[in-house]
Design an enzyme around this catalytic site. Structure first.
Site, PDB file in Angstrom:
ATOM      1  N   TYR A  52       0.831  -1.220   0.000  1.00  0.00           N
ATOM      2  CA  TYR A  52       0.000   0.000   0.000  1.00  0.00           C
ATOM      3  C   TYR A  52       0.860   1.263   0.000  1.00  0.00           C
ATOM      4  CZ  TYR A  52      -4.156  -2.803   0.239  1.00  0.00           C
ATOM      5  OH  TYR A  52      -5.153  -3.688  -0.088  1.00  0.00           O
ATOM      6  N   ARG A  55       1.496   1.954  -3.596  1.00  0.00           N
ATOM      7  CA  ARG A  55       0.327   2.464  -4.311  1.00  0.00           C
ATOM      8  C   ARG A  55      -0.006   3.883  -3.861  1.00  0.00           C
ATOM      9  NH1 ARG A  55      -4.298  -0.874  -3.508  1.00  0.00           N
ATOM     10  NH2 ARG A  55      -5.145   0.385  -5.203  1.00  0.00           N
ATOM     11  N   ASP A  90      -8.152   5.314  -4.864  1.00  0.00           N
ATOM     12  CA  ASP A  90      -7.366   6.484  -5.261  1.00  0.00           C
ATOM     13  C   ASP A  90      -8.194   7.749  -5.009  1.00  0.00           C
ATOM     14  OD1 ASP A  90      -8.246   5.462  -8.523  1.00  0.00           O
ATOM     15  OD2 ASP A  90      -8.896   7.377  -7.674  1.00  0.00           O
ATOM     16  N   HIS A 105     -14.694   1.203  -0.501  1.00  0.00           N
ATOM     17  CA  HIS A 105     -13.568   0.315  -0.170  1.00  0.00           C
ATOM     18  C   HIS A 105     -12.438   1.065   0.516  1.00  0.00           C
ATOM     19  CE1 HIS A 105     -14.857  -2.857  -3.389  1.00  0.00           C
ATOM     20  NE2 HIS A 105     -15.650  -2.815  -2.339  1.00  0.00           N
ATOM     21  N   CYS A 113      -6.181   3.357  12.931  1.00  0.00           N
ATOM     22  CA  CYS A 113      -5.411   2.769  14.033  1.00  0.00           C
ATOM     23  C   CYS A 113      -6.165   1.552  14.574  1.00  0.00           C
ATOM     24  CB  CYS A 113      -5.214   3.792  15.155  1.00  0.00           C
ATOM     25  SG  CYS A 113      -4.343   3.087  16.573  1.00  0.00           S
ATOM     26  N   THR A 172     -16.035  -1.150 -14.122  1.00  0.00           N
ATOM     27  CA  THR A 172     -15.986  -2.181 -13.080  1.00  0.00           C
ATOM     28  C   THR A 172     -16.403  -3.526 -13.676  1.00  0.00           C
ATOM     29  OG1 THR A 172     -16.768  -2.851 -10.883  1.00  0.00           O
ATOM     30  CG2 THR A 172     -18.329  -1.615 -12.261  1.00  0.00           C
ATOM     31  N   SER A 173     -15.708  -4.570 -13.219  1.00  0.00           N
ATOM     32  CA  SER A 173     -15.944  -5.907 -13.808  1.00  0.00           C
ATOM     33  C   SER A 173     -17.178  -6.563 -13.210  1.00  0.00           C
ATOM     34  CB  SER A 173     -14.729  -6.801 -13.556  1.00  0.00           C
ATOM     35  OG  SER A 173     -14.485  -6.866 -12.147  1.00  0.00           O
ATOM     36  N   ASN A 197     -17.822   0.687 -20.291  1.00  0.00           N
ATOM     37  CA  ASN A 197     -16.684  -0.212 -20.085  1.00  0.00           C
ATOM     38  C   ASN A 197     -16.021  -0.464 -21.439  1.00  0.00           C
ATOM     39  OD1 ASN A 197     -15.153  -2.703 -19.473  1.00  0.00           O
ATOM     40  ND2 ASN A 197     -16.340  -2.704 -17.582  1.00  0.00           N
ATOM     41  N   ALA A 213     -13.057   4.890 -20.921  1.00  0.00           N
ATOM     42  CA  ALA A 213     -13.833   5.819 -20.089  1.00  0.00           C
ATOM     43  C   ALA A 213     -13.644   7.273 -20.515  1.00  0.00           C
ATOM     44  CB  ALA A 213     -13.424   5.643 -18.623  1.00  0.00           C
TER      45      ALA A 213
HETATM   46  N1  APR Z   1     -12.192   2.426 -19.602  1.00  0.00           N
HETATM   47  C1  APR Z   1     -13.291   1.782 -19.121  1.00  0.00           C
HETATM   48  N2  APR Z   1     -13.256   0.558 -18.539  1.00  0.00           N
HETATM   49  C2  APR Z   1     -12.046  -0.034 -18.435  1.00  0.00           C
HETATM   50  C3  APR Z   1     -10.858   0.573 -18.909  1.00  0.00           C
HETATM   51  C4  APR Z   1     -10.971   1.857 -19.503  1.00  0.00           C
HETATM   52  N3  APR Z   1      -9.900   2.505 -19.981  1.00  0.00           N
HETATM   53  N4  APR Z   1      -9.817  -0.274 -18.668  1.00  0.00           N
HETATM   54  C5  APR Z   1     -10.335  -1.363 -18.057  1.00  0.00           C
HETATM   55  N5  APR Z   1     -11.678  -1.233 -17.929  1.00  0.00           N
HETATM   56  C6  APR Z   1     -12.633  -2.152 -17.309  1.00  0.00           C
HETATM   57  C7  APR Z   1     -12.313  -3.631 -17.490  1.00  0.00           C
HETATM   58  O1  APR Z   1     -12.931  -4.131 -18.665  1.00  0.00           O
HETATM   59  C8  APR Z   1     -12.963  -4.225 -16.227  1.00  0.00           C
HETATM   60  O2  APR Z   1     -14.322  -4.541 -16.468  1.00  0.00           O
HETATM   61  O3  APR Z   1     -12.557  -1.904 -15.928  1.00  0.00           O
HETATM   62  C9  APR Z   1     -12.892  -3.076 -15.213  1.00  0.00           C
HETATM   63  C10 APR Z   1     -11.853  -3.304 -14.139  1.00  0.00           C
HETATM   64  O4  APR Z   1     -12.266  -4.409 -13.386  1.00  0.00           O
HETATM   65  P1  APR Z   1     -11.432  -4.833 -12.100  1.00  0.00           P
HETATM   66  O5  APR Z   1      -9.985  -4.823 -12.425  1.00  0.00           O
HETATM   67  O6  APR Z   1     -12.081  -6.087 -11.560  1.00  0.00           O
HETATM   68  O7  APR Z   1     -11.669  -3.643 -11.054  1.00  0.00           O
HETATM   69  P2  APR Z   1     -12.947  -3.408 -10.152  1.00  0.00           P
HETATM   70  O8  APR Z   1     -14.208  -3.822 -10.851  1.00  0.00           O
HETATM   71  O9  APR Z   1     -12.864  -2.009  -9.661  1.00  0.00           O
HETATM   72  O10 APR Z   1     -12.682  -4.409  -8.900  1.00  0.00           O
HETATM   73  C11 APR Z   1     -13.614  -4.320  -7.820  1.00  0.00           C
HETATM   74  O11 APR Z   1     -12.215  -5.810  -6.547  1.00  0.00           O
HETATM   75  O12 APR Z   1     -10.028  -6.324  -6.003  1.00  0.00           O
HETATM   76  C12 APR Z   1     -11.204  -5.763  -5.518  1.00  0.00           C
HETATM   77  O13 APR Z   1     -11.445  -4.091  -3.882  1.00  0.00           O
HETATM   78  C13 APR Z   1     -10.967  -4.319  -5.172  1.00  0.00           C
HETATM   79  O14 APR Z   1     -12.340  -2.381  -5.615  1.00  0.00           O
HETATM   80  C14 APR Z   1     -11.805  -3.569  -6.200  1.00  0.00           C
HETATM   81  C15 APR Z   1     -12.897  -4.571  -6.523  1.00  0.00           C
END
Ligand code: APR
Length: 233
Positions: A52, A55, A90, A105, A113, A172-173, A197, A213
């Site tokens: 961390y 990051r 972030d 998150h 603490c 987000t995935s 996405n 995005a």
């Molecule tokens: N523009 C739009 N979407 C994008 C881009 C971009 N430039 N680049 C990647 N993506 C999409 C990918 O296709 C994917 O669906 O962003 C998504 C990222 O997915 P993850 O890496 O799984 O991130 P996230 O969904 O935020 O993960 C959720 O999982 O690990 C835990 O706590 C952590 O907050 C995180 C949570």
């Protein structure tokens, strides 16, 4: 028109911050599940603190992008009818001008603490186990919600989704709950749902904008404000 936006790592990808599950799937050489858990912290505290620290330091090297800025514009237009929920730790939304942000998150630039519960802004490192400014004990951890821990702001998020007209999930995935389930709540209250996405994600959204995005978020905001989203007629 009440709008709730959920963002994930994809909105910060074009600013240079790694996502969790894209092509490489590793995060500075670690799988999130191997470092973002209380068990990992108990097993190898220094590794997790260092992970961390790196990051947190990386934040100084990146800037918000056009997608973050478009959401800040949308908030300025909608005011209290807008809520931004982010899974990201972030601070790019805030640096782009967003004010109404729920970090479900947690946040990289905050620490908590484990002894006295203080939650504080923090710019430095934790690997050297600095004393807590409140209780002086070396018990500071990242104020980040790990797997198996309860997210922040759930009451506020559910209250907002109960009234929502438009719910958008950006970058987000949709594999980590409870965030991945918000779209189902939005459907249950009759909201119009939008996914933005680079890939046509799973999950049944009424509208999908496929692309980076920085391109699709400004376009969606423009369509939304121009009333071009059919469902809002
Ligand atoms: N523009 C739009 N979407 C994008 C881009 C971009 N430039 N680049 C990647 N993506 C999409 C990918 O296709 C994917 O669906 O962003 C998504 C990222 O997915 P993850 O890496 O799984 O991130 P996230 O969904 O935020 O993960 C959720 O999982 O690990 C835990 O706590 C952590 O907050 C995180 C949570």
């Amino acid at each position: 028109m009440k709008v709730v936006v959920l963002t994930g790592a994809g909105i910060s990808a074009e600013s240079g911050l790694a996502t969790f599950r894209d092509a490489d799937g590793l995060w500075e050489g670690h799988r999130p599940e191997d470092v973002a858990t209380p068990e990992a912290f108990a097993y190898d505290r220094a590794l997790v603190q260092r992970f961390y620290d790196e990051r947190r330091a990386a934040l100084a090297r990146v800037q918000p992008n056009a997608a973050h800025r478009a959401l800040a514009d949308l908030e300025r237009r909608l005011g209290d009818d807008f809520l931004l929920v982010t899974q990201n730790v972030d601070d790019l939304h805030e640096r782009a001008g967003s004010r109404r942000v729920v970090h479900m998150h947690g946040r990289l630039r905050h620490v908590r603490c484990e002894e006295c519960g203080a939650r504080l802004e923090w710019e430095g490192t934790l690997v050297d186990e600095p004393p807590c400014p409140e209780c002086d004990r070396p018990a500071l951890r990242p104020d980040v919600v790990w797997f198996g821990e309860y997210p922040y702001g759930m009451d506020e998020i559910h209250a907002a989704i109960e009234q929502v007209d438009v719910f958008a999930a950006i970058g987000t995935s949709g594999v980590v709950y409870p965030a991945a389930g918000f779209v189902d709540y939005a459907h249950a209250v009759g909201a119009h749902t939008v996914a933005l996405n680079t890939v046509a994600t799973g999950g049944d959204f009424h509208t999908t904008y496929v692309g980076p995005a920085t391109e699709v978020v400004p376009r969606w905001v423009e369509d939304l404000l121009a009333g071009r989203l059919a469902a809002l007629d």
